[in-house]
Design a protein around this motif. Structure first.
Motif, mmCIF file in Angstrom:
data_model
loop_
_atom_site.group_PDB
_atom_site.id
_atom_site.type_symbol
_atom_site.label_atom_id
_atom_site.label_comp_id
_atom_site.label_asym_id
_atom_site.label_seq_id
_atom_site.Cartn_x
_atom_site.Cartn_y
_atom_site.Cartn_z
ATOM 1 N N ILE A 297 69.554 -4.165 154.084
ATOM 2 C CA ILE A 297 69.214 -2.930 153.369
ATOM 3 C C ILE A 297 68.205 -3.243 152.265
ATOM 4 N N SER A 298 68.481 -4.279 151.474
ATOM 5 C CA SER A 298 67.615 -4.585 150.331
ATOM 6 C C SER A 298 66.254 -5.124 150.747
ATOM 7 N N LYS B 281 64.248 0.945 148.142
ATOM 8 C CA LYS B 281 63.066 1.341 147.362
ATOM 9 C C LYS B 281 63.378 2.591 146.536
ATOM 10 N N GLN B 282 64.073 3.551 147.157
ATOM 11 C CA GLN B 282 64.437 4.777 146.448
ATOM 12 C C GLN B 282 65.392 4.481 145.289
ATOM 13 N N LEU B 283 66.337 3.573 145.508
ATOM 14 C CA LEU B 283 67.259 3.212 144.427
ATOM 15 C C LEU B 283 66.495 2.607 143.242
ATOM 16 N N ASN C 215 79.156 -3.789 143.539
ATOM 17 C CA ASN C 215 78.340 -2.962 142.664
ATOM 18 C C ASN C 215 76.950 -3.552 142.604
ATOM 19 N N LEU C 216 75.963 -2.684 142.702
ATOM 20 C CA LEU C 216 74.569 -3.082 142.584
ATOM 21 C C LEU C 216 74.106 -2.728 141.176
ATOM 22 N N ASN D 257 68.239 -2.026 136.550
ATOM 23 C CA ASN D 257 67.882 -2.093 135.137
ATOM 24 C C ASN D 257 68.505 -0.963 134.318
ATOM 25 N N ASN D 258 68.570 0.244 134.873
ATOM 26 C CA ASN D 258 69.023 1.404 134.110
ATOM 27 C C ASN D 258 70.431 1.882 134.452
ATOM 28 N N GLN D 259 70.992 1.420 135.566
ATOM 29 C CA GLN D 259 72.278 1.961 136.017
ATOM 30 C C GLN D 259 72.859 1.060 137.105
ATOM 31 N N SER D 260 74.155 1.207 137.340
ATOM 32 C CA SER D 260 74.829 0.509 138.440
ATOM 33 C C SER D 260 75.355 1.537 139.429
ATOM 34 N N ILE D 261 75.410 1.137 140.685
ATOM 35 C CA ILE D 261 75.950 2.006 141.729
ATOM 36 C C ILE D 261 76.740 1.129 142.700
#
Length: 134
Positions: free
Chosen positions: A41-42, A71-73, A100-101, A104-108
């Protein structure tokens, strides 16, 4: 003494090979598949992921869509920084692997579902779990 050195060297090589094979056998095969799925995926390798997916997954998503996910993430959450260790939960004939990924600004969270035949039966973005947040 030369014969003894050769014997000890051969013994050391055998022990090293045995130790490596034992360490590799301790890795959960489902977790290894989940890790490969994350890599595909990455790295925008949707075709590779689909080769290891169930027929139902192949019907529902295409390689170009998989290739665009990461890319969208990064556009939405900033550059990718790291991911947490995998955890897993068994549900019926499936095992759900979660990581968890951290961007820089958030984790998902990323859940990858593996079936009993060790095929990718689904992958989903979910809220990050508390124990693995930044």
């Amino acid at each position: 003494t030369q014969t003894m050195k050769r014997f000890l060297f051969s013994l050391l090589l055998c022990l090293s090979a045995f130790t490596q094979s034992k360490a590799q056998s301790l890795v959960n095969p489902g977790e290894a598949i989940a890790e490969r799925a994350f890599t595909w995926i990455s790295q925008a390798k949707g075709d590779s992921l689909l080769l290891h997916a169930t027929p139902k997954v192949k019907e529902q998503i295409t390689a170009p869509i998989i290739n665009s996910i990461f890319k969208q993430l990064e556009v939405q959450m900033g550059p990718f920084k790291s991911k947490s260790a995998w955890s897993n939960t068994a549900v019926d004939a499936f095992t759900i692997y979660h990581t968890n990924l951290h961007f820089n600004n958030q984790s998902i969270g990323l859940n990858i579902t593996i079936d009993k035949e060790e095929k990718i039966a689904g992958f989903f973005l979910v809220p990050a779990t508390d124990e693995h947040k930044k």
